[in-house]
Every structure is written in C-alpha cells, then in structure tokens.
Motif scaffolding. Structure first.
Motif, PDB file in Angstrom:
ATOM      1  N   ILE A 131     -15.529   3.188 -23.178  1.00  0.00           N
ATOM      2  CA  ILE A 131     -16.619   3.169 -24.146  1.00  0.00           C
ATOM      3  C   ILE A 131     -16.730   4.569 -24.735  1.00  0.00           C
ATOM      4  CG2 ILE A 131     -19.092   2.801 -24.474  1.00  0.00           C
ATOM      5  CD1 ILE A 131     -18.916   1.046 -21.857  1.00  0.00           C
ATOM      6  N   ARG A 132     -16.666   4.673 -26.049  1.00  0.00           N
ATOM      7  CA  ARG A 132     -16.624   5.983 -26.689  1.00  0.00           C
ATOM      8  C   ARG A 132     -17.937   6.275 -27.420  1.00  0.00           C
ATOM      9  NH1 ARG A 132     -11.935   3.673 -28.548  1.00  0.00           N
ATOM     10  NH2 ARG A 132     -12.713   3.752 -30.694  1.00  0.00           N
ATOM     11  N   ARG A 133     -18.421   7.473 -27.215  1.00  0.00           N
ATOM     12  CA  ARG A 133     -19.602   7.920 -27.957  1.00  0.00           C
ATOM     13  C   ARG A 133     -19.228   8.073 -29.428  1.00  0.00           C
ATOM     14  NH1 ARG A 133     -24.337  10.447 -27.476  1.00  0.00           N
ATOM     15  NH2 ARG A 133     -24.224  10.530 -25.195  1.00  0.00           N
ATOM     16  N   PRO A 134     -20.038   7.538 -30.356  1.00  0.00           N
ATOM     17  CA  PRO A 134     -19.740   7.725 -31.776  1.00  0.00           C
ATOM     18  C   PRO A 134     -19.773   9.204 -32.149  1.00  0.00           C
ATOM     19  CG  PRO A 134     -21.387   5.997 -31.442  1.00  0.00           C
ATOM     20  CD  PRO A 134     -21.210   6.676 -30.125  1.00  0.00           C
ATOM     21  N   GLU A 135     -18.843   9.611 -32.988  1.00  0.00           N
ATOM     22  CA  GLU A 135     -18.772  11.016 -33.391  1.00  0.00           C
ATOM     23  C   GLU A 135     -20.010  11.446 -34.169  1.00  0.00           C
ATOM     24  OE1 GLU A 135     -15.192  11.682 -35.516  1.00  0.00           O
ATOM     25  OE2 GLU A 135     -13.874  11.208 -33.809  1.00  0.00           O
ATOM     26  N   THR A 136     -20.676  10.498 -34.804  1.00  0.00           N
ATOM     27  CA  THR A 136     -21.824  10.831 -35.659  1.00  0.00           C
ATOM     28  C   THR A 136     -23.160  10.747 -34.947  1.00  0.00           C
ATOM     29  OG1 THR A 136     -21.901   8.514 -36.377  1.00  0.00           O
ATOM     30  CG2 THR A 136     -20.616  10.052 -37.733  1.00  0.00           C
ATOM     31  N   TYR A 137     -23.140  10.572 -33.617  1.00  0.00           N
ATOM     32  CA  TYR A 137     -24.393  10.306 -32.889  1.00  0.00           C
ATOM     33  C   TYR A 137     -24.385  11.058 -31.568  1.00  0.00           C
ATOM     34  CZ  TYR A 137     -27.745   7.592 -30.080  1.00  0.00           C
ATOM     35  OH  TYR A 137     -28.773   7.212 -29.260  1.00  0.00           O
ATOM     36  N   ASP A 138     -25.491  11.756 -31.260  1.00  0.00           N
ATOM     37  CA  ASP A 138     -25.543  12.516 -30.008  1.00  0.00           C
ATOM     38  C   ASP A 138     -26.723  12.116 -29.126  1.00  0.00           C
ATOM     39  OD1 ASP A 138     -27.665  13.559 -31.410  1.00  0.00           O
ATOM     40  OD2 ASP A 138     -26.940  15.636 -31.407  1.00  0.00           O
ATOM     41  N   VAL A 159     -23.536  -2.494 -25.102  1.00  0.00           N
ATOM     42  CA  VAL A 159     -23.823  -1.060 -25.213  1.00  0.00           C
ATOM     43  C   VAL A 159     -24.672  -0.790 -26.465  1.00  0.00           C
ATOM     44  CG1 VAL A 159     -22.785   1.239 -25.364  1.00  0.00           C
ATOM     45  CG2 VAL A 159     -21.666  -0.570 -24.021  1.00  0.00           C
ATOM     46  N   THR A 160     -25.589   0.165 -26.340  1.00  0.00           N
ATOM     47  CA  THR A 160     -26.527   0.445 -27.418  1.00  0.00           C
ATOM     48  C   THR A 160     -26.686   1.947 -27.655  1.00  0.00           C
ATOM     49  OG1 THR A 160     -27.818  -1.469 -26.664  1.00  0.00           O
ATOM     50  CG2 THR A 160     -28.864  -0.020 -28.272  1.00  0.00           C
ATOM     51  N   ALA A 161     -26.593   2.354 -28.909  1.00  0.00           N
ATOM     52  CA  ALA A 161     -26.992   3.707 -29.296  1.00  0.00           C
ATOM     53  C   ALA A 161     -28.496   3.659 -29.529  1.00  0.00           C
ATOM     54  CB  ALA A 161     -26.251   4.153 -30.548  1.00  0.00           C
ATOM     55  N   ARG A 162     -29.236   3.789 -28.441  1.00  0.00           N
ATOM     56  CA  ARG A 162     -30.677   3.493 -28.471  1.00  0.00           C
ATOM     57  C   ARG A 162     -31.443   4.330 -29.490  1.00  0.00           C
ATOM     58  NH1 ARG A 162     -33.708   3.742 -22.832  1.00  0.00           N
ATOM     59  NH2 ARG A 162     -32.798   1.658 -22.558  1.00  0.00           N
ATOM     60  N   GLY A 163     -31.028   5.564 -29.690  1.00  0.00           N
ATOM     61  CA  GLY A 163     -31.752   6.432 -30.600  1.00  0.00           C
ATOM     62  C   GLY A 163     -31.702   6.008 -32.053  1.00  0.00           C
ATOM     63  N   LEU A 164     -30.769   5.114 -32.394  1.00  0.00           N
ATOM     64  CA  LEU A 164     -30.646   4.666 -33.777  1.00  0.00           C
ATOM     65  C   LEU A 164     -31.528   3.464 -34.090  1.00  0.00           C
ATOM     66  CD1 LEU A 164     -26.791   4.901 -34.388  1.00  0.00           C
ATOM     67  CD2 LEU A 164     -28.565   6.529 -35.050  1.00  0.00           C
ATOM     68  N   PHE A 194     -20.871  -0.199 -32.879  1.00  0.00           N
ATOM     69  CA  PHE A 194     -19.811   0.795 -32.898  1.00  0.00           C
ATOM     70  C   PHE A 194     -18.581   0.272 -32.144  1.00  0.00           C
ATOM     71  CE2 PHE A 194     -23.589   3.490 -33.533  1.00  0.00           C
ATOM     72  CZ  PHE A 194     -23.160   4.276 -34.601  1.00  0.00           C
ATOM     73  N   ASP A 195     -17.423   0.760 -32.531  1.00  0.00           N
ATOM     74  CA  ASP A 195     -16.209   0.407 -31.794  1.00  0.00           C
ATOM     75  C   ASP A 195     -16.421   0.672 -30.305  1.00  0.00           C
ATOM     76  OD1 ASP A 195     -15.138  -0.101 -34.266  1.00  0.00           O
ATOM     77  OD2 ASP A 195     -13.696   1.551 -34.236  1.00  0.00           O
ATOM     78  N   THR A 196     -15.993  -0.262 -29.468  1.00  0.00           N
ATOM     79  CA  THR A 196     -16.046  -0.231 -27.992  1.00  0.00           C
ATOM     80  C   THR A 196     -17.417  -0.583 -27.426  1.00  0.00           C
ATOM     81  OG1 THR A 196     -16.625   2.129 -27.616  1.00  0.00           O
ATOM     82  CG2 THR A 196     -14.289   1.605 -27.994  1.00  0.00           C
ATOM     83  N   PHE A 197     -18.397  -0.979 -28.247  1.00  0.00           N
ATOM     84  CA  PHE A 197     -19.756  -1.210 -27.753  1.00  0.00           C
ATOM     85  C   PHE A 197     -19.998  -2.640 -27.259  1.00  0.00           C
ATOM     86  CE2 PHE A 197     -22.942   2.261 -29.197  1.00  0.00           C
ATOM     87  CZ  PHE A 197     -22.092   3.250 -28.734  1.00  0.00           C
ATOM     88  N   SER A 198     -18.962  -3.471 -27.215  1.00  0.00           N
ATOM     89  CA  SER A 198     -19.108  -4.833 -26.678  1.00  0.00           C
ATOM     90  C   SER A 198     -18.029  -5.064 -25.627  1.00  0.00           C
ATOM     91  CB  SER A 198     -18.996  -5.886 -27.793  1.00  0.00           C
ATOM     92  OG  SER A 198     -20.006  -5.726 -28.762  1.00  0.00           O
ATOM     93  N   ALA A 199     -18.259  -4.550 -24.435  1.00  0.00           N
ATOM     94  CA  ALA A 199     -17.287  -4.717 -23.349  1.00  0.00           C
ATOM     95  C   ALA A 199     -17.436  -6.113 -22.755  1.00  0.00           C
ATOM     96  CB  ALA A 199     -17.499  -3.656 -22.285  1.00  0.00           C
ATOM     97  N   VAL A 200     -16.287  -6.796 -22.563  1.00  0.00           N
ATOM     98  CA  VAL A 200     -16.300  -8.195 -22.137  1.00  0.00           C
ATOM     99  C   VAL A 200     -15.156  -8.428 -21.144  1.00  0.00           C
ATOM    100  CG1 VAL A 200     -16.078 -10.579 -22.909  1.00  0.00           C
ATOM    101  CG2 VAL A 200     -17.203  -8.929 -24.378  1.00  0.00           C
ATOM    102  N   GLY A 201     -15.431  -9.222 -20.094  1.00  0.00           N
ATOM    103  CA  GLY A 201     -14.355  -9.594 -19.179  1.00  0.00           C
ATOM    104  C   GLY A 201     -14.818  -9.592 -17.735  1.00  0.00           C
ATOM    105  N   PRO A 202     -13.918  -9.577 -16.773  1.00  0.00           N
ATOM    106  CA  PRO A 202     -12.466  -9.550 -16.987  1.00  0.00           C
ATOM    107  C   PRO A 202     -11.872 -10.922 -17.297  1.00  0.00           C
ATOM    108  CG  PRO A 202     -12.946  -9.549 -14.649  1.00  0.00           C
ATOM    109  CD  PRO A 202     -14.275  -9.486 -15.350  1.00  0.00           C
ATOM    110  N   VAL A 203     -12.629 -11.992 -16.999  1.00  0.00           N
ATOM    111  CA  VAL A 203     -12.132 -13.358 -17.165  1.00  0.00           C
ATOM    112  C   VAL A 203     -13.239 -14.208 -17.785  1.00  0.00           C
ATOM    113  CG1 VAL A 203     -10.721 -13.095 -15.066  1.00  0.00           C
ATOM    114  CG2 VAL A 203     -12.946 -14.258 -14.928  1.00  0.00           C
ATOM    115  N   ILE A 204     -12.862 -15.430 -18.167  1.00  0.00           N
ATOM    116  CA  ILE A 204     -13.825 -16.490 -18.451  1.00  0.00           C
ATOM    117  C   ILE A 204     -13.714 -17.490 -17.314  1.00  0.00           C
ATOM    118  CG2 ILE A 204     -14.586 -18.299 -20.023  1.00  0.00           C
ATOM    119  CD1 ILE A 204     -12.937 -16.832 -22.216  1.00  0.00           C
ATOM    120  N   SER A 205     -14.804 -17.693 -16.600  1.00  0.00           N
ATOM    121  CA  SER A 205     -14.804 -18.651 -15.496  1.00  0.00           C
ATOM    122  C   SER A 205     -15.416 -19.961 -15.964  1.00  0.00           C
ATOM    123  CB  SER A 205     -15.590 -18.105 -14.300  1.00  0.00           C
ATOM    124  OG  SER A 205     -14.894 -17.051 -13.690  1.00  0.00           O
ATOM    125  N   THR A 206     -14.706 -21.048 -15.703  1.00  0.00           N
ATOM    126  CA  THR A 206     -15.197 -22.372 -16.074  1.00  0.00           C
ATOM    127  C   THR A 206     -15.760 -23.078 -14.842  1.00  0.00           C
ATOM    128  OG1 THR A 206     -13.052 -23.437 -15.687  1.00  0.00           O
ATOM    129  CG2 THR A 206     -13.452 -22.530 -17.886  1.00  0.00           C
TER     130      THR A 206
END
Length: 255
Positions: free
Chosen positions: A96-103, A141-146, A162-174
């Motif tokens: 998960i990467r911090r956006p370059e435009t947000y601190d 994932v949320t950039a809460r300050g925005l 933002f890119d990488t802000f929706s982490a999903v997995g590792p599987v889909i269990s039925t």
C-alpha cells in the motif's frame, strides 16, 4: 467449500482452486462452468493476484451496531455506500503506497468482501444468496484527511481510490455461512480489530438485495461490508493483516 485464486505463472495469468498449498488451474469462466485442466501447481511457484478480475468495489459506511454506538450514529434506513476505482485494487503481498500528493493519516479498515457471481438486479433477500459467488478479505484503505477537505462535499471516492487502496484476497471462499464469520485486523502482529459479521446493521444477503435495486451488480464485483471499531492510521513500514477464518489472511505492507 472451495477457495478460488487468480495467479501468474511463467508469465501467464490463470485462475483455479487452492487446496493443501497446491493450485489446480481451471479454464473457462470462474463463475459459470469452469473446468479443471488436470494439472496442479505448488503454491510457492505462482504469484497470487487479486482473486477476481478488478471491476467495481462498492463499500459500505456505518454498517455496525458497535461502531455506531461509539460514534453516536443512528442506523441508516438504507445501506450507505460509495464506489472505489477499479485501478485501486491490490493483491495480498502487495504494498500500500502513500500518495505523493498527501501527507495526512492513511487508515486501514479490515472488512468482509462479498463477491458477486451472477448478474444481479432487483432481487429479493431470499434470492440474493444465489447471486453471491463467495467471500474474501478486504482492506479498505482511506486517506482520512481528504474526506472533509471541502466543507461542502465529502470526498469519499477521492480519499479511497488511490492506487493500491483496495487490498483484496488472498482467495474467494465459496460455501461459507457469512453470519458465522469474524473479521480480525492485526498491525505488526498486534490485534486491533475483532468483530463478528452478526453485528452488521445489514447482513450480506440484505446488502446484495438492497444494492441490486439501486444498480445491476456484475460477476466479479466486490461489496466491502464496512468496518467496525478499531480502524486506525498506519505507520510507514508496518504490515497489516486482515484475517477471516475460512478465507485466510490478506497481508500487505505500507510505505
């Protein structure tokens, strides 16, 4: 119960089922009529991708009794939700990467994800279960300050897409009974969230039914069911694990 994965192997992408640390590749349509190829691969020989092809993520807010009580919120009359960009998806093991435009603070939110398996429109609560392919782990994932940067408009989509802000997995269990599941979130091995699905205002089949009257849901769409008490900011270099028995552990680092 089956556990479905998408993977990369020798430069090609595939999908199949995972059992005893081996992947059985399938061909065809994961959601309808997939057939095993007859081979198996060791899990450590493949790279796991997001378990379904990224399409749409619909994410709920204020869906838990415990968190609503703590925050002083009331039960909504309809599931409250926002959309996340399809470019924000991240598989287990990804960073998960911090956006370059947000601190400001970047927050983890461990959640149960519903994966849709059939085109779904205007279905009843009883019918909704037949449209669920399975369940997965989500870190919404949320950039809460925005969120409230503009007093006239809450930036749900911007803060969460933002890119990488929706982490999903590792599987889909039925074949899981979602009402028996518990979501746990650990940061650097310390448990910070532990809550049952039964604490939801709207349970998974109710969510699917309600949303299907608002929009057509498609195979591969993911509905993140919202989070409860314990969500908080991540520190640079930390590792976040979202664990749900029967599904497994979604593991991502933050930088």
């Amino acid at each position: 119960m089956e556990q479905w994965v998408r993977f990369e192997y020798q430069g090609a992408q595939g999908f199949g089922t995972l059992s005893d640390s081996r992947v059985t590749p399938f061909e065809g349509n994961m959601y309808n009529g997939a057939a095993a190829t007859g081979e198996t691969l060791p899990l450590d020989a493949v790279k796991l991708l997001t378990p379904c092809q990224p399409t749409t993520m619909i994410a709920l807010w204020n869906n838990f009794h415990s968190r609503a009580a703590k925050e002083g919120w009331s039960r909504p009359d309809h599931p409250l939700y926002f959309m996340k960009a399809s470019t924000s998806f991240l598989p287990t093991g990804g960073t998960i990467r911090r956006p370059e435009t947000y601190d400001g603070p970047v927050v983890y939110e461990g959640e149960l994800g519903i994966v849709i398996g059939r085109h779904c429109s205007n279905v009843s609560e009883d019918e909704a279960r037949d449209y669920v392919f399975g369940y997965t782990c989500v870190n919404d994932v949320t950039a809460r300050g925005l969120l409230r940067e503009d007093p006239l408009f809450v930036h749900w989509t911007r803060a969460k897409s933002f890119d990488t802000f929706s982490a999903v997995g590792p599987v889909i269990s039925t074949g899981l009974d979602a009402t028996k599941l518990t979501v746990r979130t650990l940061v650097d091995g310390v448990e910070l969230q532990n809550y049952p699905v039964t604490d939801m205002f709207y349970l998974p089949h109710q969510i699917v039914s309600r949303l299907s009257h608002d929009m057509t849901l498609r195979p591969g769409d993911i509905i993140a069911c919202g989070t409860s008490i314990g969500a908080g900011p991540m520190q640079q270099g930390c590792t976040v694990e979202v664990q749900i028995d029967g599904i497994g552990t979604l593991v991502n680092s933050f930088c």
